[in-house]
Scaffold this active site. Structure first.
Site, short mmCIF file in Angstrom:
data_model
loop_
_atom_site.label_atom_id
_atom_site.label_comp_id
_atom_site.label_asym_id
_atom_site.label_seq_id
_atom_site.Cartn_x
_atom_site.Cartn_y
_atom_site.Cartn_z
N GLY A 41 4.98 5.46 -5.24
CA GLY A 41 6.28 4.88 -4.95
C GLY A 41 6.47 4.68 -3.46
O GLY A 41 5.68 5.15 -2.65
N HIS A 85 0.83 -1.21 0.00
CA HIS A 85 0.00 0.00 0.00
C HIS A 85 0.86 1.26 0.00
O HIS A 85 0.48 2.27 -0.59
CB HIS A 85 -0.95 0.00 1.20
CG HIS A 85 -2.21 -0.77 0.97
ND1 HIS A 85 -3.40 -0.18 0.64
CD2 HIS A 85 -2.45 -2.10 1.00
CE1 HIS A 85 -4.32 -1.10 0.47
NE2 HIS A 85 -3.76 -2.28 0.69
N GLU A 133 -2.43 9.16 4.62
CA GLU A 133 -2.78 7.89 3.97
C GLU A 133 -3.23 6.84 4.97
O GLU A 133 -4.02 5.96 4.63
CB GLU A 133 -1.58 7.35 3.19
CG GLU A 133 -1.31 8.10 1.92
CD GLU A 133 -0.19 7.45 1.11
OE1 GLU A 133 -0.12 6.21 1.07
OE2 GLU A 133 0.60 8.19 0.53
#
Length: 156
Positions: free
Chosen positions: A76, A70, A92
């Site tokens: 990246g 993830h 995130e």
């Protein structure tokens, strides 16, 4: 027989993730010995925490590998999966696609504490922590399952 293919798939995914990391357009070549001089205790500290976590909960091996995936999938491998929300930024970690999907943050926090204690001021990349934890989790699960299979064969 099925367990062998499981290991092959897990190893293939880990190798693929590291290959993605190594071939990023602006990336320098990866050096597996990067921390040898900067902080020789970093990688053993990561491995120790991962092995302890997998021994307590074997599924954590897969969770750490998924956490790495993830982290690398969108922009990246940058450690951004570890970012918390702030009043001005949605991290995130709690983003909608990751809720109830990604776990292992508590293990990464324990790893960061262990690495910070071991390295005393030498910075270790969060992206490297996640990547090495994923690598070590695959090895730890394989070792754990191999040990179980050996015991069953000896006791059968």
């Amino acid at each position: 027989m099925a367990s062998r293919s499981c290991f092959s798939v897990a190893c293939a995914v880990a190798v693929m993730a590291f290959a993605i990391l190594a071939t990023a357009s602006n990336a320098q070549p990866l050096d597996p010995h990067f921390y040898d001089k900067l902080c020789p205790a970093a990688l053993p500290a990561i491995r120790k925490v991962v092995e302890e976590a997998v021994a307590v909960e074997p599924r954590m091996g897969a969770s750490l590998l998924r956490l790495h995936f993830h982290d690398c999938f969108v922009n990246g491998c940058d450690g951004s999966i570890l970012l918390d929300d702030t009043p001005f930024f949605t991290g995130e970690k709690n983003a909608a696609p990751n809720v109830n999907s990604v776990r292992g943050f508590d293990v990464i926090d324990r790893i960061k504490d262990a690495v910070n204690a071991a390295c005393r001021g030498n910075l270790v990349s969060c992206a490297d922590v996640v990547a090495v934890a994923a690598r070590d989790s695959v090895v730890a699960v394989r070792f754990l399952v191999s040990s179980i299979l050996i015991r069953r064969n000896l006791c059968a």
